[in-house]
Design a protein around this motif. Structure first.
Motif, mmCIF file in Angstrom:
data_model
loop_
_atom_site.group_PDB
_atom_site.id
_atom_site.type_symbol
_atom_site.label_atom_id
_atom_site.label_comp_id
_atom_site.label_asym_id
_atom_site.label_seq_id
_atom_site.Cartn_x
_atom_site.Cartn_y
_atom_site.Cartn_z
ATOM 1 N N UNK A 1 79.344 37.508 22.593
ATOM 2 C CA UNK A 1 79.506 36.390 23.507
ATOM 3 C C UNK A 1 78.567 35.242 23.233
ATOM 4 N N UNK A 2 79.051 34.219 22.563
ATOM 5 C CA UNK A 2 78.213 33.061 22.258
ATOM 6 C C UNK A 2 77.776 32.331 23.517
ATOM 7 N N UNK A 3 78.569 32.415 24.588
ATOM 8 C CA UNK A 3 78.242 31.665 25.796
ATOM 9 C C UNK A 3 77.023 32.208 26.515
ATOM 10 N N UNK A 4 76.623 33.426 26.212
ATOM 11 C CA UNK A 4 75.471 34.006 26.888
ATOM 12 C C UNK A 4 74.169 33.765 26.137
ATOM 13 N N UNK A 5 74.235 33.117 24.979
ATOM 14 C CA UNK A 5 73.023 32.915 24.202
ATOM 15 C C UNK A 5 72.198 31.748 24.710
ATOM 16 N N UNK A 6 72.831 30.828 25.424
ATOM 17 C CA UNK A 6 72.097 29.727 26.018
ATOM 18 C C UNK A 6 71.603 28.692 25.034
ATOM 19 N N UNK B 1 62.263 36.807 21.168
ATOM 20 C CA UNK B 1 61.266 35.794 20.799
ATOM 21 C C UNK B 1 60.872 34.982 22.025
ATOM 22 N N UNK B 2 59.574 34.838 22.247
ATOM 23 C CA UNK B 2 59.111 34.199 23.480
ATOM 24 C C UNK B 2 59.492 32.731 23.563
ATOM 25 N N UNK B 3 59.771 32.107 22.424
ATOM 26 C CA UNK B 3 60.196 30.705 22.441
ATOM 27 C C UNK B 3 61.600 30.555 23.002
ATOM 28 N N UNK B 4 62.309 31.681 23.169
ATOM 29 C CA UNK B 4 63.653 31.635 23.722
ATOM 30 C C UNK B 4 64.733 31.374 22.697
ATOM 31 N N UNK B 5 64.349 31.236 21.443
ATOM 32 C CA UNK B 5 65.310 30.977 20.375
ATOM 33 C C UNK B 5 65.064 31.951 19.228
ATOM 34 N N UNK B 6 66.084 32.186 18.409
ATOM 35 C CA UNK B 6 65.934 33.177 17.333
ATOM 36 C C UNK B 6 64.861 32.798 16.320
ATOM 37 N N UNK B 7 64.233 33.817 15.775
ATOM 38 C CA UNK B 7 63.430 33.651 14.570
ATOM 39 C C UNK B 7 64.350 33.954 13.390
ATOM 40 N N UNK B 8 64.699 32.939 12.639
ATOM 41 C CA UNK B 8 65.499 33.132 11.433
ATOM 42 C C UNK B 8 65.028 32.117 10.405
ATOM 43 N N UNK C 1 66.182 38.307 16.794
ATOM 44 C CA UNK C 1 66.939 37.465 17.717
ATOM 45 C C UNK C 1 67.605 38.281 18.815
ATOM 46 N N UNK C 2 67.993 37.582 19.856
ATOM 47 C CA UNK C 2 68.837 38.127 20.904
ATOM 48 C C UNK C 2 69.950 37.098 21.150
ATOM 49 N N UNK C 3 71.196 37.496 21.135
ATOM 50 C CA UNK C 3 71.672 38.861 21.011
ATOM 51 C C UNK C 3 71.958 39.192 19.557
ATOM 52 N N UNK C 4 71.342 40.278 19.078
ATOM 53 C CA UNK C 4 71.543 40.672 17.696
ATOM 54 C C UNK C 4 72.983 41.017 17.385
#
Length: 388
Positions: A93-98, A340-347, A361-364
Motif C-alpha cells: 500500500x503506497x498510500x500508507x507510506x506518507x 528510520x527516525x527521520x520518517x523516510x527510508x534510508x536508501x 525502510x518501512x514498509x519493507x
C-alpha cells in the motif's frame, strides 16, 4: 537531476529520465562489464556484492543482482526463521507510506514488474484497499492528501462501500478506496525471492555478522561466524542491525524499533474481500476461512497489552460485521519494524564509505522491489543513489 531533500536516501538521478527499464536485461549487464571498470571489479572480486539481511528487502536485492548475473552473497543469522518480515501484515500500500517520493510512487509498478518476472510466484492479491477514520472529515482529508501526493485514491460513500464490501454491516459514511493496492504473504515472498536468487547462483550463508570494514584496496571485509568475506559492495539490509554496522565505518544512522502485532483468526462467515483499515481494526483475507489482522503498540506498554489489543480488535470485527458465527483467534505474533527516525527510508550510500549501501525502510514489503531496482542500477552504474 538533483537528489531529494535531506533525510530521503533515494536515487539522486531519476531512472525515468535515464530511460531505464524496470528489468535490466542480462545482455545489458554483460556489455557494461566490458565497458565499465568497476563492473570488471565485480567479476574479479571473490564476491561482487554482499547483502547483509535476508528479510524481504535483502532477499529482493539479492534476487535483482543474481537475476542480472552479479555475484552476490546473502548473509543472515536466521535465514530460515521469521524475523520482522514473517510477522508483517503484507499490505502492498503506497498510500500508507506518507511520502510523495519517487520511491513510493514507483512501489506498485515495481512490485507488479517483480511478480511478472517471477511468473506470478508471489501470488499477490490485487484487490485494493479501503481505509476510513473516526470521522468523515478525517477520511476526506486523507483522500485529498493521497490525491495530492499523486496516489490513485477515490472517496466512496456508504453505497459504494457496500458494492465493494457487502458483508460489512456497520459501514462508514465515506471511505478511501485505493484500487491499485494489494496484499501478499510476506514469509512466502521472502522465501520465494531467496530461493530464486539461489537458483540464479546467489550464495546464501546462515551466520551472524560481527564486523564490517573497508580495506586499503577499497573492498569491504565482512567478518561473520561463517568466516571472513570480501566484496566490492556491501548492502546493509538487516533492519534494526543497520546502525551498529554502519557505525563501524563511521556513519551515524538512527533507526527505531516499532512493535507490531499480527494475528490470525477464523470464522465460518465470509468477511472482507480486500484490505480493510478502520479506526478499530486492520484485516484482510488470508487462507480459506481465515483472516489476518494487524495492530501497533508501544514497547513500553504492559506485556499483556498485545493480546488485549487483539481481542479488542476482534470484538470490533464482530460488531461491525454483525457476527453471531464462530470466530476464533488462532495465533498472534509480535514483530519489531525498523523505522528510520527521520520518517523516510534510508536508501543510499554512506558518505563515510561509498562502498557500503543501506536499504532500511518501512514498509519493507511495499518498497522492497523499488529499492532493489535502485540498488541494482547503482551497482551497474546506470543511476546513482544519494549519499547518507
Amino acid at each position: 537531476m538533483a537528489g531529494y531533500s535531506a533525510g530521503i536516501a533515494t536515487p539522486s538521478t531519476s531512472t525515468r529520465h535515464l530511460g531505464i527499464d524496470r528489468r535490466c536485461r542480462i545482455d545489458d549487464v554483460r556489455q557494461r562489464r566490458r565497458d565499465l571498470p568497476h563492473m570488471r571489479d565485480l567479476d574479479q572480486a571473490a564476491t561482487g556484492v554482499i547483502v547483509i539481511g535476508s528479510g524481504v528487502v535483502g532477499s529482493a536485492i539479492a534476487y535483482a543482482l543474481a537475476r542480472n548475473s552479479i555475484r552476490v552473497t546473502c548473509i543472515d543469522l536466521d535465514v530460515r526463521g521469521a524475523g520482522v518480515t514473517d510477522s508483517a501484515f503484507g499490505w502492498i500500500g503506497a498510500t500508507r507510506t506518507g511520502s510523495g517520493s519517487e520511491l513510493h510512487h514507483d512501489a506498485i509498478a515495481d512490485f507488479r514488474a517483480l511478480d511478472a518476472d517471477l511468473d506470478g510466484a508471489l501470488s499477490v492479491s490485487w484487490a485494493g484497499s479501503l481505509t476510513w477514520f473516526r470521522t468523515p472529515k478525517d477520511t476526506e482529508s486523507f483522500v485529498r492528501a493521497q490525491q495530492g501526493l499523486g496516489f490513485p485514491t477515490e472517496a466512496v460513500d456508504a453505497e459504494g462501500f457496500t458494492r465493494l464490501e457487502p458483508t460489512l454491516g456497520s459501514r462508514p459514511e465515506i471511505a478511501a478506496y485505493a484500487p491499485q493496492e494489494g496484499a501478499v504473504a510476506p514469509g512466502r515472498m521472502r522465501r520465494t525471492l531467496l530461493a530464486a536468487a539461489r537458483d540464479l547462483g546467489a550464495r546464501v550463508v546462515e551466520a551472524a555478522v560481527s564486523e564490517i570494514a573497508v580495506e586499503i584496496d577499497g573492498r569491504v571485509q565482512v567478518c561473520s561466524d561463517a568466516g571472513v568475506f570480501h566484496a566490492r559492495y556491501v548492502v546493509l539490509a538487516n533492519g534494526l542491525g543497520v546502525p551498529r554496522l554502519a557505525a563501524q565505518v563511521g556513519a551515524v544512522l538512527a533507526v527505531e524499533s516499532a512493535p507490531t502485532i499480527r494475528y490470525t483468526f477464523r470464522t465460518s462467515a465470509q468477511l472482507s474481500r480486500r484490505v480493510l483499515s478502520g479506526p478499530d481494526y486492520e484485516i484482510r483475507p488470508w487462507h480459506r476461512g481465515t483472516y489476518l489482522g494487524a495492530e501497533s503498540y508501544a514497547a513500553t506498554e504492559d506485556p499483556y497489552r498485545p493480546l488485549i489489543r487483539v481481542h479488542r480488535a476482534l470484538d470490533a470485527v464482530r460488531r461491525d460485521f454483525g457476527l453471531r458465527n464462530f470466530l476464533e483467534l488462532m495465533d498472534f505474533r509480535v514483530g519489531f519494524r525498523p523505522m528510520p527516525t527521520a520518517g523516510r527510508p534510508y536508501l543510499g550510500t554512506l558518505r563515510t564509505a561509498p562502498q557500503v549501501l543501506v536499504a532500511c525502510m518501512h514498509s519493507g514489503i511495499t518498497l522492497a522491489p523499488a529499492a532493489a531496482r535502485r540498488v541494482l542500477h547503482h551497482i551497474i552504474g546506470t543511476a546513482e543513489l544519494a549519499s547518507i
